[in-house]
Design an enzyme around this catalytic site. Structure first.
Site, PDB file in Angstrom:
ATOM      1  N   LYS A 184      -4.574  -1.161  -6.221  1.00 19.79           N
ATOM      2  CA  LYS A 184      -4.071  -1.669  -4.943  1.00 19.79           C
ATOM      3  C   LYS A 184      -4.800  -1.019  -3.767  1.00 19.79           C
ATOM      4  O   LYS A 184      -5.239  -1.704  -2.851  1.00 19.79           O
ATOM      5  CB  LYS A 184      -2.562  -1.400  -4.881  1.00 19.79           C
ATOM      6  CG  LYS A 184      -1.865  -1.934  -3.659  1.00 19.79           C
ATOM      7  CD  LYS A 184      -0.379  -2.089  -3.917  1.00 19.79           C
ATOM      8  CE  LYS A 184       0.425  -0.845  -3.684  1.00 19.79           C
ATOM      9  NZ  LYS A 184       0.562  -0.453  -2.264  1.00 19.79           N
TER      10      LYS A 184
ATOM     11  N   ASP B  54       2.458   8.963  -5.063  1.00 20.61           N
ATOM     12  CA  ASP B  54       3.098   7.700  -5.445  1.00 20.61           C
ATOM     13  C   ASP B  54       3.764   7.775  -6.820  1.00 20.61           C
ATOM     14  O   ASP B  54       4.470   6.856  -7.226  1.00 20.61           O
ATOM     15  CB  ASP B  54       2.070   6.565  -5.423  1.00 20.61           C
ATOM     16  CG  ASP B  54       1.620   6.246  -3.988  1.00 20.61           C
ATOM     17  OD1 ASP B  54       2.353   6.602  -3.046  1.00 20.61           O
ATOM     18  OD2 ASP B  54       0.536   5.655  -3.832  1.00 20.61           O
TER      19      ASP B  54
ATOM     20  N   ARG C 203       8.240   1.003  -6.415  1.00 20.43           N
ATOM     21  CA  ARG C 203       8.099   2.159  -7.327  1.00 20.43           C
ATOM     22  C   ARG C 203       9.453   2.707  -7.769  1.00 20.43           C
ATOM     23  O   ARG C 203       9.573   3.271  -8.842  1.00 20.43           O
ATOM     24  CB  ARG C 203       7.234   3.241  -6.691  1.00 20.43           C
ATOM     25  CG  ARG C 203       5.810   2.766  -6.426  1.00 20.43           C
ATOM     26  CD  ARG C 203       4.823   3.880  -6.248  1.00 20.43           C
ATOM     27  NE  ARG C 203       3.670   3.436  -5.494  1.00 20.43           N
ATOM     28  CZ  ARG C 203       2.671   2.697  -5.984  1.00 20.43           C
ATOM     29  NH1 ARG C 203       2.665   2.327  -7.252  1.00 20.43           N
ATOM     30  NH2 ARG C 203       1.665   2.317  -5.218  1.00 20.43           N
TER      31      ARG C 203
END
Ligand code: S3P
Length: 433
Positions: A23, A319, A392
């Protein structure tokens, strides 16, 4: 939207997974391709909604975009010929889009308005407004620092800028603005952050000089179009790597994953802990290292995996922390995250989201201003959790469902499409029930 139930698995996970294109890298190739004159051809472009937002925004600046599955062709007259967007630019949920795109808008000879969905519009923009305003842009924001942003672009002048936080988005924004400014721009990093911009720009013909923590670019850059295959997204692969650790004996082969060291901090963590990761078919693509990954973990993981993430590790794992929290519930010594206050400014307040959901599943987690503490001997009971519209968080708590005592139900599972639309199909594909 209908909630989604994830049932506990009966045995080890097995199979092969091809995660979507990265991404972060897809955003960059979309925007740099938009700035470069000619036709940029990208393969394995991310299927994420976030990256589609980047493509739509450059289209609105007069760039032609042809989408054909995961192949994308971007034909641009170059950044000097961007045209005023006819409508408000909508970045949807994508923080990377708004923060990098703002540099392009600041250099345009027009005014524009850019905003996102309700979550994006709560995310801090002062971090990019400050340097862009110093370079000569005029930017107005809601309450002084939140989208919508009203950007009056124009002639920019290069600056020297020391990043107040370790942020790849801010670093990239200033470097991009620097390429379109007059004179030289220097960015000094205060801590490590992902370096996809630095790796990509030279392929587009931009001279980028790196001198320790200092990065320099020259203004008035002429960017040329490129061809590139985007590596698989490490942060998507991570959910399957963590799943392999959660369910000992699992064998999931992940093909063609980007393992740039500024992204793959998780692999370094495993190496340090003596947990074996098989890497094969290693190659490099436009400066980005790529390989196949597979973990064969046994129950020793519970003893070996580090019980604290803090300091410089945080930026390299930022992340991945929601998924690591789920693994943290299985560790013999418990699990602690510190120095991660930036997590409060992501797609949701990820410290809060993790804490609220783990408590909902019976885990006695303690919230800290900059992280959380999970005590040893925690069990995941099962029950209903909230995704907070955060992809997420949804994927992390789907993993919780695999190892919970009873099913875990996610309230708004569709948000996984922000980064990984096929996530649930791929997860079901490796589960034995
Ligand atoms: C990203 C940088 C990180 C990361 C985000 C994507 C990027 O944010 O959390 O998901 O593509 O540059 P920060 O730069 O704000 O740390």
């Amino acid at each position: 939207m209908t909630p989604r139930r994830v049932d506990p698995v009966q045995g080890p996970l097995e199979g092969e997974v091809q995660v979507p294109g990265d991404k972060s890298i897809s955003h960059r190739y979309a925007l740099f391709g938009g700035m470069a004159r000619g036709t940029t051809r990208i393969r394995n472009f991310s299927s994420s909604e976030d990256c589609q937002a980047s493509l739509s925004c450059i289209e609105a600046l007069g760039v032609e975009v042809v989408r054909n599955g995961s192949r994308v062709e971007i034909t641009s007259p170059g950044w000097r010929r961007f045209t005023a967007p006819a409508r408000v630019l909508d970045v949807h949920n994508s923080g990377t889009t708004i923060r990098l795109l703002s540099a392009l808008l600041a250099a345009g000879r027009f005014s524009s308005r850019v905003q996102g969905d309700s979550s994006l519009n709560q995310r801090p923009m002062k971090r990019i407004m400050d340097p862009l305003i110093r370079m000569g842009a005029r930017i107005e924001a809601r309450d002084g620092g939140f989208p919508p942003l009203l950007i009056q672009g124009g002639r920019l002048t290069g600056i020297r800028y020391r990043l107040p936080i370790a942020s790849a988005q801010v670093k990239s924004c200033v470097l991009l603005a620097g390429l379109m400014a007059e004179g030289e721009t220097e960015v000094e990093e205060t801590g490590p952050s992902r370096d996809h911009t630095e790796r990509a720009l030279p392929f587009f013909g931009a001279a980028l000089i790196q001198d320790g923590a200092r990065l320099r670019v020259r203004g008035g850059a002429r960017l040329r179009a490129v061809e590139f295959r985007i590596p698989g997204d490490f942060s998507s692969a991570l959910f399957f790597l963590v799943a392999s650790l959660l369910v000992p004996g699992s064998r999931i082969a992940l093909k063609g994953v980007g393992v740039n060291p500024t992204r793959a901090g998780f692999l370094s963590l495993l190496d340090k802990a003596g947990i074996r990761v098989e890497r094969s078919n290693a190659t490099e693509s436009n400066g980005e290292p790529v390989c196949d990954l597979q973990i064969r973990a046994d129950s020793q993981v519970r003893k070996q995996f580090p019980n604290e993430i803090s300091g410089d590790w945080v930026a390299r794992l930022i992340d991945e922390i929601p998924a690591l929290a789920i693994l943290g519930t299985r560790l013999e010594r418990g699990f602690k995250v510190r120095d991660a206050q930036e997590l409060r400014h992501k797609e949701s307040d990820r410290i809060r989201s993790v804490v609220v959901n783990l408590r909902q599943l019976g885990v006695d987690v303690r919230e800290l201003p900059d992280g959380f503490v999970i005590p040893p001997g925690s069990r995941i009971r099962g029950g209903r959790v909230r995704t907070f519209g955060d992809h997420r968080i949804a994927m992390a708590f789907a993993l919780a469902g695999l190892v919970a005592e009873s099913p875990v139900e996610l309230d708004r599972p569709e948000c996984v499409a922000v980064s990984y639309p096929d996530f649930f199909q791929h997860l079901e594909g490796v589960c034995r029930r």
